[in-house]
Design a protein around this motif. Structure first.
Motif, PDB file in Angstrom:
ATOM      1  N   ASN A  26      18.389  68.642 -22.821  1.00  0.00           N
ATOM      2  CA  ASN A  26      18.936  68.755 -21.459  1.00  0.00           C
ATOM      3  C   ASN A  26      18.135  67.947 -20.446  1.00  0.00           C
ATOM      4  OD1 ASN A  26      21.376  70.724 -21.120  1.00  0.00           O
ATOM      5  ND2 ASN A  26      20.135  71.523 -22.793  1.00  0.00           N
ATOM      6  N   ILE A  27      16.824  67.839 -20.648  1.00  0.00           N
ATOM      7  CA  ILE A  27      16.024  66.943 -19.795  1.00  0.00           C
ATOM      8  C   ILE A  27      16.527  65.513 -19.973  1.00  0.00           C
ATOM      9  CG2 ILE A  27      13.743  65.865 -19.516  1.00  0.00           C
ATOM     10  CD1 ILE A  27      12.495  68.600 -20.008  1.00  0.00           C
ATOM     11  N   ALA A  28      16.790  65.125 -21.223  1.00  0.00           N
ATOM     12  CA  ALA A  28      17.287  63.773 -21.500  1.00  0.00           C
ATOM     13  C   ALA A  28      18.615  63.526 -20.792  1.00  0.00           C
ATOM     14  CB  ALA A  28      17.444  63.572 -23.006  1.00  0.00           C
ATOM     15  N   ILE A  29      19.511  64.508 -20.840  1.00  0.00           N
ATOM     16  CA  ILE A  29      20.814  64.379 -20.168  1.00  0.00           C
ATOM     17  C   ILE A  29      20.620  64.285 -18.654  1.00  0.00           C
ATOM     18  CG2 ILE A  29      22.999  65.561 -19.674  1.00  0.00           C
ATOM     19  CD1 ILE A  29      22.717  66.805 -22.549  1.00  0.00           C
ATOM     20  N   LEU A  30      19.735  65.122 -18.118  1.00  0.00           N
ATOM     21  CA  LEU A  30      19.459  65.122 -16.680  1.00  0.00           C
ATOM     22  C   LEU A  30      18.883  63.783 -16.227  1.00  0.00           C
ATOM     23  CD1 LEU A  30      18.973  66.425 -13.880  1.00  0.00           C
ATOM     24  CD2 LEU A  30      16.833  67.334 -14.781  1.00  0.00           C
ATOM     25  N   VAL A  31      17.857  63.305 -16.933  1.00  0.00           N
ATOM     26  CA  VAL A  31      17.186  62.059 -16.531  1.00  0.00           C
ATOM     27  C   VAL A  31      18.136  60.870 -16.642  1.00  0.00           C
ATOM     28  CG1 VAL A  31      15.327  60.434 -17.137  1.00  0.00           C
ATOM     29  CG2 VAL A  31      14.855  62.886 -17.049  1.00  0.00           C
ATOM     30  N   SER A  32      18.882  60.795 -17.742  1.00  0.00           N
ATOM     31  CA  SER A  32      19.782  59.640 -17.904  1.00  0.00           C
ATOM     32  C   SER A  32      20.929  59.676 -16.902  1.00  0.00           C
ATOM     33  CB  SER A  32      20.311  59.555 -19.341  1.00  0.00           C
ATOM     34  OG  SER A  32      20.959  60.744 -19.700  1.00  0.00           O
ATOM     35  N   SER A  33      21.594  60.824 -16.759  1.00  0.00           N
ATOM     36  CA  SER A  33      22.723  60.877 -15.818  1.00  0.00           C
ATOM     37  C   SER A  33      22.251  60.748 -14.377  1.00  0.00           C
ATOM     38  CB  SER A  33      23.541  62.153 -16.017  1.00  0.00           C
ATOM     39  OG  SER A  33      22.721  63.293 -15.926  1.00  0.00           O
ATOM     40  N   GLY A  34      21.140  61.397 -14.026  1.00  0.00           N
ATOM     41  CA  GLY A  34      20.598  61.292 -12.671  1.00  0.00           C
ATOM     42  C   GLY A  34      20.204  59.864 -12.331  1.00  0.00           C
ATOM     43  N   SER A  35      19.600  59.182 -13.303  1.00  0.00           N
ATOM     44  CA  SER A  35      19.168  57.791 -13.078  1.00  0.00           C
ATOM     45  C   SER A  35      20.356  56.856 -12.896  1.00  0.00           C
ATOM     46  CB  SER A  35      18.311  57.319 -14.267  1.00  0.00           C
ATOM     47  OG  SER A  35      17.171  58.113 -14.389  1.00  0.00           O
ATOM     48  N   ILE A  36      21.382  57.036 -13.719  1.00  0.00           N
ATOM     49  CA  ILE A  36      22.559  56.163 -13.623  1.00  0.00           C
ATOM     50  C   ILE A  36      23.297  56.389 -12.301  1.00  0.00           C
ATOM     51  CG2 ILE A  36      24.848  55.719 -14.621  1.00  0.00           C
ATOM     52  CD1 ILE A  36      23.461  56.256 -17.403  1.00  0.00           C
ATOM     53  N   VAL A  37      23.497  57.657 -11.925  1.00  0.00           N
ATOM     54  CA  VAL A  37      24.190  57.954 -10.660  1.00  0.00           C
ATOM     55  C   VAL A  37      23.356  57.451  -9.474  1.00  0.00           C
ATOM     56  CG1 VAL A  37      25.069  59.793  -9.168  1.00  0.00           C
ATOM     57  CG2 VAL A  37      25.475  59.898 -11.625  1.00  0.00           C
TER      58      VAL A  37
END
Length: 196
Positions: A26-37
């Motif tokens: 979930n950290i991976a999902i958060l960091v990747s999606s947050g970074s892209i947005v």
């Protein structure tokens, strides 16, 4: 120690490891999606305070949608973290420095932030793995994996940053954040599928 106690302890260790795996994924999902947005927002000249909102909303979505599951996950994670409260003071300080120093240096060397992010995640996770192993008798290989991968990705991050294809600092930071997400995803998947 009876066989039943050993089986219960092994089951508890596996539950905690799987909880960390879910948390890391979930950290991976958060960091990747947050970074892209955030990168999309940057490209559209969105006001600075929107970035905070972006990260809060994405965090809320990721952890909020799985609230019941995360109540158990955080409870299990807390059990593992309690082990560090028994460490000698100097070890706690060394571990804290490994986590905090690279991130603190970003304020003084923002142009190296993409490398310092990877360095902080790498050193922090590796030092925690070493001290958990030495002082708490825990072998959290998923944490070692996250740390080693983060450190190993500093060189590729440098190569991408110095590449003629990427002239913008923001793209280099995005790539390093995606590398961090990949490190946590690999560590998390490893932990979730561990059987021993």
């Amino acid at each position: 120690m009876s066989m039943r106690q050993i089986l219960t302890m092994t089951s508890s260790i596996l539950q905690i490891r799987h909880a960390f795996g879910i948390f890391f994924i979930n950290i991976a999902i958060l960091v990747s999606s947050g970074s892209i947005v955030s990168e999309i927002a940057f490209r559209n000249d969105v006001p600075l305070y929107y970035y905070v909102l972006i990260w809060i909303i994405i965090s809320g979505l990721i952890f909020g949608l799985q609230f019941r599951k995360f109540k158990l996950v955080f409870s299990l994670i807390r059990q593992r973290m309690k082990n560090s409260t028994k460490w000698p003071l100097q070890i706690k300080i060394i571990n804290g420095v490994c986590w905090a120093m690279p991130f603190s240096l970003i304020a003084f060397f923002p142009e190296f932030s993409q490398y310092l992010l990877l360095l902080g995640i790498g050193l922090g996770n590796i030092s925690t793995f070493i001290f958990m192993n030495k002082f708490s008798g825990l072998n959290n290989k998923e944490q070692l994996l996250v740390g080693v991968i983060s450190l190993a990705l500093i060189l590729p991050a440098f190569g991408i940053d110095s590449s003629f294809l990427l002239e913008n600092q923001d793209i280099a930071v995005l790539v390093s954040r995606l590398f961090i997400a990949a490190s946590y995803a690999i560590g998390g998947i490893y932990a979730v599928y561990q059987k021993d």
